[in-house]
Enzyme design. Structure first.
Site, short mmCIF file in Angstrom:
data_model
loop_
_atom_site.label_atom_id
_atom_site.label_comp_id
_atom_site.label_asym_id
_atom_site.label_seq_id
_atom_site.Cartn_x
_atom_site.Cartn_y
_atom_site.Cartn_z
N TYR A 135 44.27 30.45 56.26
CA TYR A 135 42.93 29.85 56.34
C TYR A 135 42.93 28.56 57.16
CZ TYR A 135 41.54 33.03 52.56
OH TYR A 135 41.29 34.13 51.78
N LYS A 190 54.66 38.04 49.71
CA LYS A 190 54.75 39.31 50.44
C LYS A 190 55.99 39.19 51.31
CE LYS A 190 53.07 43.36 51.59
NZ LYS A 190 53.03 44.51 50.67
N ASP A 222 50.93 43.04 46.29
CA ASP A 222 50.31 44.33 45.99
C ASP A 222 50.62 44.76 44.55
OD1 ASP A 222 52.87 44.37 47.04
OD2 ASP A 222 52.63 46.24 48.15
N ASP A 246 43.22 33.44 46.53
CA ASP A 246 41.78 33.66 46.64
C ASP A 246 41.44 35.03 46.05
OD1 ASP A 246 39.15 33.56 47.43
OD2 ASP A 246 39.54 33.62 49.59
N ASP A 250 39.92 36.09 41.97
CA ASP A 250 38.67 36.83 41.77
C ASP A 250 38.92 38.08 40.93
OD1 ASP A 250 37.10 35.07 43.25
OD2 ASP A 250 36.05 36.69 44.30
#
Ligand code: NAD
Length: 355
Positions: A135, A190, A222, A246, A250
């Site tokens: 980001y 990851k 994942d 992020d 959620d």
């Protein structure tokens, strides 16, 4: 105690009004000053984070933030979009640690889309790094954008990067938080595909050596996404990068029934913080008076705890929220048969009455 109140757009103004009402009811010496941010500030001043708003935030002990954004701004150049205000505040205030607790209130166990036995008693803390990662990398194409899009372009890219100090400081935050809980940290990465996240994993492991009393495990993102819905109670403190955090936070919010219940705190190294609900400006329900203000009210409780050193008042708010849920008051997002459906304002009033 100075609080900058930045309601923002959409339901932001409605939910922040309720949190301010609750804060006023505490009768603490709080000095609250409001300013425009996001789309509202763009309309008034041509920029989503005007200098006056930034200065107000910088000078305050804490920022109470609503939400920013609306689909109508999707055509603006990216630096002028409402969401840039929140990125700008994070960067300028150095807010690198985002705390997102996901707690399942017993009264809402049926509001979750998961089976009650999977989430009953759930209490996990996601710690998301907030000022690095993809980001804040180098985006390609900004100069050639037309109305924020890239007609005729053949490629676009964003770069993912983390520095050692950035990873070390968020890792310390996670291990220290775990010491106050069940002494377990899961670092999500990851590393099997991304160099950045092999580095992340190495640095978190190194920092972990300084906390021999805390158990550290590593999980690919994942798998973490899968485990969060398969066996969420296996987690306690989860620490991860900006983008994975992020998305996972959620996902975790839905375990608890509604994103309208999930508070968050973003802190810098001197405990100055920005407190906001985990959800966005919900343009689909804005202005209807039906948004759930509890995530924002619980964010105000986190603000009292972390930045203003008012633990007793934070507990009072959290206890009051539990009480209104016990009394059966529900906004539409958490409503189920047999409970009492209330508006945003009525929910705020119920919390004040419970206080
Ligand atoms: P959203 O979180 O605003 O809404 C997602 C869904 O959840 C919607 O159906 C909405 O009605 C519902 N919802 C959210 N908060 C609720 C509440 N308090 N009570 C009841 N229902 C609630 O996400 P979105 O629709 O993807 O994004 C809308 C806008 O918000 C976009 O412009 C986005 O960029 C922005 N956004 C801002 C922030 C922020 O300000 N920090 C965070 C996320 C999204």
């Amino acid at each position: 105690m100075k609080i900058a109140v930045l309601p923002g757009d959409g339901i932001g103004t409605e939910i922040v009004a309720e949190a301010v009402k609750v804060l006023n009811a505490l009768e603490l010496p709080l000095e609250m000053e409001s300013a425009l941010v996001g789309g509202a500030a763009y309309e008034a001043y041509g920029h989503p984070l005007p200098d006056a708003t930034l200065q107000l935030a910088k000078q305050a002990d804490a920022v109470l933030f609503g939400a920013v954004g609306d689909w109508k701004y999707d055509k603006l150049d990216r630096p002028l979009r409402p969401e840039q205000a929140i990125l700008g505040l994070r960067k300028n205030l150095g807010l690198f640690a985002n705390f997102r607790p996901a707690i399942c209130y017993e009264q809402l166990v049926d509001a979750s889309s998961l089976k009650p036995e999977l989430i009953s008693g759930l209490d996990i803390l996601i710690i998301r790094e907030l000022t690095g990662d993809i980001y804040f990398g180098q985006p390609r194409g900004r100069r050639t954008a037309v109305d924020g899009h890239f007609p005729g372009a053949e490629e676009a890219f964003d770069t993912m990067r983390y520095s050692r100090p950035e990873i070390e400081r968020i890792a310390h935050v996670a291990f220290q938080a775990a010491r106050k809980r069940s002494k377990r940290v899961t670092s999500v990465d990851k590393a099997n595909v991304l160099e950045t996240f092999q580095f992340w994993k190495d640095v978190v492991s190194e920092v972990g050596l300084q906390y021999p009393d805390v158990e550290l495990d590593h999980m690919y993102v994942d798998n973490a996404a899968m485990q969060l819905v398969k066996a969420p109670k296996r987690f306690d403190v989860v620490v991860t990068g900006n983008m994975f955090g992020d998305i996972l936070s959620d996902e975790a919010s839905m375990l608890t029934g509604s994103i309208g219940m999930l508070p968050s705190a973003s802190l810098n190294s001197s405990n100055q913080g920005l407190y906001e609900p985990s959800h966005g400006s919900a343009p689909d329900i804005a202005g209807k008076g039906i948004a759930n203000p509890l995530a924002t009210i619980l964010s105000a409780a986190m603000m009292l705890r972390f930045s203003l050193n008012q633990e007793a008042s934070a507990v009072r708010i959290e206890t009051a929220v539990k009480k209104v849920l016990e009394q059966g008051f529900r906004t539409g997002d958490i409503y189920s048969a047999g409970t009492t459906k209330v508006s945003t304002i009525e929910m705020g009033n119920a919390v004040v009455a419970a206080l």
